[in-house]
Scaffold this motif. Structure first.
Motif, short mmCIF file in Angstrom:
data_model
loop_
_atom_site.label_atom_id
_atom_site.label_comp_id
_atom_site.label_asym_id
_atom_site.label_seq_id
_atom_site.Cartn_x
_atom_site.Cartn_y
_atom_site.Cartn_z
N TYR A 233 0.85 -1.19 0.00
CA TYR A 233 0.00 0.00 0.00
C TYR A 233 0.89 1.24 0.00
O TYR A 233 1.92 1.28 0.68
CB TYR A 233 -0.91 -0.02 1.22
N SER A 234 0.48 2.25 -0.74
CA SER A 234 1.34 3.42 -0.94
C SER A 234 1.61 4.19 0.35
O SER A 234 2.75 4.62 0.59
CB SER A 234 0.72 4.36 -1.97
N ALA A 235 0.60 4.38 1.18
CA ALA A 235 0.80 5.11 2.44
C ALA A 235 1.21 4.14 3.54
O ALA A 235 0.99 2.93 3.43
CB ALA A 235 -0.49 5.82 2.81
N LYS A 236 1.82 4.67 4.57
CA LYS A 236 2.26 3.85 5.70
C LYS A 236 1.51 4.29 6.95
O LYS A 236 1.87 5.26 7.61
CB LYS A 236 3.78 4.00 5.90
N PRO A 237 0.41 3.58 7.29
CA PRO A 237 -0.41 3.98 8.44
C PRO A 237 0.37 3.94 9.76
O PRO A 237 1.28 3.12 9.93
CB PRO A 237 -1.52 2.94 8.44
N ALA A 238 -0.02 4.83 10.68
CA ALA A 238 0.61 4.84 12.01
C ALA A 238 0.21 3.61 12.81
O ALA A 238 1.00 3.07 13.58
CB ALA A 238 0.21 6.12 12.75
N ILE A 239 -1.04 3.17 12.63
CA ILE A 239 -1.50 1.94 13.28
C ILE A 239 -1.08 0.76 12.42
O ILE A 239 -1.57 0.59 11.30
CB ILE A 239 -3.04 1.96 13.46
N LYS A 240 -0.17 -0.06 12.93
CA LYS A 240 0.36 -1.19 12.16
C LYS A 240 -0.47 -2.46 12.35
O LYS A 240 -0.56 -3.31 11.45
CB LYS A 240 1.80 -1.48 12.57
N LEU A 522 -20.86 4.83 6.97
CA LEU A 522 -19.90 3.81 7.38
C LEU A 522 -19.83 3.68 8.90
O LEU A 522 -18.76 3.42 9.46
CB LEU A 522 -18.50 4.16 6.83
N ASN A 523 -20.97 3.87 9.58
CA ASN A 523 -20.97 3.72 11.03
C ASN A 523 -20.43 2.35 11.42
O ASN A 523 -20.85 1.33 10.88
CB ASN A 523 -22.38 3.86 11.59
N GLY A 524 -19.47 2.34 12.35
CA GLY A 524 -18.89 1.07 12.79
C GLY A 524 -17.76 0.60 11.91
O GLY A 524 -17.19 -0.47 12.15
N ILE A 525 -17.42 1.38 10.88
CA ILE A 525 -16.29 1.05 10.01
C ILE A 525 -15.22 2.12 10.24
O ILE A 525 -15.53 3.32 10.25
CB ILE A 525 -16.73 1.03 8.54
N TYR A 526 -13.99 1.69 10.42
CA TYR A 526 -12.95 2.61 10.86
C TYR A 526 -12.02 3.01 9.71
O TYR A 526 -11.61 2.18 8.91
CB TYR A 526 -12.13 1.96 11.99
N ASN A 527 -11.66 4.30 9.70
CA ASN A 527 -10.65 4.80 8.76
C ASN A 527 -9.27 4.56 9.38
O ASN A 527 -8.51 5.49 9.68
CB ASN A 527 -10.87 6.29 8.48
N LEU A 528 -8.95 3.30 9.56
CA LEU A 528 -7.76 2.88 10.33
C LEU A 528 -6.48 3.53 9.82
O LEU A 528 -5.59 3.89 10.60
CB LEU A 528 -7.63 1.36 10.29
N GLN A 529 -6.37 3.66 8.49
CA GLN A 529 -5.13 4.17 7.91
C GLN A 529 -4.86 5.62 8.25
O GLN A 529 -3.75 6.10 8.07
CB GLN A 529 -5.13 3.98 6.38
N GLU A 530 -5.89 6.31 8.76
CA GLU A 530 -5.73 7.73 9.13
C GLU A 530 -5.72 7.93 10.64
O GLU A 530 -5.60 9.05 11.11
CB GLU A 530 -6.87 8.56 8.51
#
Length: 533
Positions: A233-240, A522-530
């Motif tokens: 994936y192009s971005a590197k999320p803070a949450i691994k 998207l209730n209950g769905i997380y934007n984990l990468q951000e």
């Protein structure tokens, strides 16, 4: 005063049941609720790159071509990419895998140009062939999502970055449907796992094969699901690393959140939120949602009296909506104004809204000649507040002279009975899969959708059929809005449903969790990468 006393009595009864239930539950729980044996091994809640979300139950299938379950989407949504995505907190879409698109004047041909450089977790490029494969597979499997994508006539690949969808008929919500979970693009190599012609369904039930920022790396049934980042994936999320940990008991979730053993608790009921708010380390996310709670009034297959709109109106005037939301949702809800939830375009802020008027209700019953009316109310234990809600509705209707027999059954039985039209009144909930009034108006009122398909009131009005079908085909949004407005006026007046309330979205979360964005789609769905800690 009489109604308030009834509500108080209901609340007291339910509170005693809950208290007894809690005592019973506690007696069967381990003495300590700190990090039960089922906790994911090796988790570190203090680590800034690990997030732990407690949820109440395990998941079913994770195949985007099969599942239409919002609970599964919290796992699949961050593991796949889609042609378009919802834009932040907005219900409008923005480019995703597709950097741009065009639609023909007749609304039948949609051409998407893909961004380059996206890869699945195994390094396979995400290209136009993968897009075609994904939707062809969904259509061949012909399960839940096919109800939406059945409008696709043909998909052609022009080159590796250009794909063309031809629709059977104009369907303006099409773009929005591509932002839903079932629009996730699947790696064609899933066919390496095909068994007996199942197109990889058995494998995909327990694995992910997408190009999203995360991938499912471990699933210990009944205990947790583990997501880790997609190396391509192009971005590197803070949450691994993300653990979705199954903690069925709400008291255990509450204690683990207070102790910082979990970061997010999804299963804490509204009656416990006041206590949770007092925790120094916890914040409560409270946002409007598109999740509505309503009652199906069986307008053609139930008690024959319900075929009379005056009797359905009498039922609508018999409900004390303010007391109901306060009693059932602790005030974390807003009375509906018509069928389209506030937050979706097409919602009419000026639409008629029923209010408690017992005298008018009795008058309408008298005009209809409906003395000694007896009805049944179908519900199940699917949602914890339904017991209270059923008792409250029974009390309200009793006050205008309607006797209601409560029928509580297993959830599967309730769905079967609803599909067959075997009920008078039934409790229900609804949330849209894509951001278009079609999700309410066409599903709920088109007489081609009787039963679980959406028209659960078995309501038929030829004029309404004409209006909602024309709205579904028009490429002129202003015209669509006007058509839906006309249809709303009719269906509010004829009252095939009790339009009760929109719930607030509530999510207890550790204060150290940053970057969470709530999108009502998207209730209950997380934007984990951000997100970060």
């Amino acid at each position: 005063m009489k109604l308030k006393n009834k509500i108080f009595s209901i609340m007291l009864t339910v509170s005693l049941v809950i208290a007894l239930s809690a005592c019973s539950n506690n007696s069967s729980q381990p003495a300590s609720t700190t990090t039960p044996a089922s906790s994911p091994s090796g988790t570190n809640t203090s680590g800034k790159d690990t997030l732990i979300v407690a949820m109440t139950a395990d998941e079913g299938t994770l195949d985007p071509a099969v599942t239409v379950d919002n609970a599964a989407w919290k796992i699949t949504y961050p593991t796949y990419e889609r042609l378009v995505d919802y834009d932040g907190e907005s219900t409008e879409v923005k480019p995703g895998l597709a950097k741009e698109w065009t639609v023909s004047p007749d609304g039948l041909t949609w051409t998407f140009t893909l961004n380059e450089g996206h890869q699945f977790t195994d390094g396979t490029p995400v290209d136009a062939n993968a897009v075609k494969f994904t939707f062809d597979r969904t259509l061949k499997i012909a399960k839940g999502p096919v109800d939406v994508f059945g409008v696709i006539q043909e998909i052609k690949v022009l080159d590796s970055n250009t794909v063309v969808f031809t629709l059977k008929n104009s369907f303006p919500p099409f773009l929005s449907t591509l932002a839903a979970n079932y629009g996730g693009i699947v790696n064609p190599k899933v066919m390496d796992h095909e068994e007996n012609g199942d197109l990889g369904q058995n494998y995909m039930a327990n694995h992910t094969m997408g190009s999203g920022p995360y991938q499912l790396t471990e699933w210990k049934k009944g205990e947790y699901l583990k997501l880790e980042t997609n190396p391509n994936y192009s971005a590197k999320p803070a949450i691994k690393t993300v653990y979705f940990k199954i903690v069925a008991d709400s008291s255990a979730q509450r204690l683990q959140l207070e102790k910082g053993e979990i970061d997010i608790a999804e299963g804490i009921p509204v009656e416990q939120l006041s206590a949770v708010k007092a925790f120094e380390n916890v914040q409560i996310v409270q946002k409007p949602s598109l999740f509505v709670d309503y009652v199906y009034i069986n307008s053609s297959k139930g008690n024959p009296a319900l075929q009379n709109p005056k009797i359905r109106q009498a039922i609508s005037y018999a409900i004390d909506y303010g007391s109901l939301t306060k009693t059932v949702q602790q005030g974390y809800a807003t009375q509906m104004r018509g069928p389209i939830a506030k937050g979706i375009w097409g919602h009419d802020d000026q639409a008629k809204q029923y209010q408690l008027d017992a005298a008018k209700s009795k008058s309408l019953l008298s005009e209809a000649g409906a003395g000694n009316l007896n009805l049944s109310l179908l519900y199940s234990d699917r949602w914890p507040w339904w017991e209270t809600e059923a008792l409250a509705i029974q009390a309200f209707l009793s006050d205008v002279g309607i006797k209601v027999e409560l029928k509580k059954v297993a959830y599967a039985t309730q769905r079967e009975m609803i599909d067959k039209g075997n009920f008078d009144l039934a409790l229900g909930v609804w949330s849209p899969d894509f951001a278009d009034p079609f999700m309410y108006m066409n599903y709920w009122f088109d007489s081609n959708n009787f039963g679980l398909s959406g028209n659960r009131a078995f309501y038929k009005n030829d004029k309404v059929d004409e209006l909602v079908r024309k709205a579904a085909m028009s490429n002129d949004r202003a015209e669509r809005e006007q058509l839906y407005k006309e249809a709303q006026t009719i269906v509010i007046d004829e009252a095939p449903y009790l339009y009760l309330y929109q719930r607030d979205f509530l999510l207890p979360m550790n204060k150290n969790v940053k970057g969470y964005i709530d999108n009502p789609m998207l209730n209950g769905i997380y934007n984990l990468q951000e997100m970060s800690k």
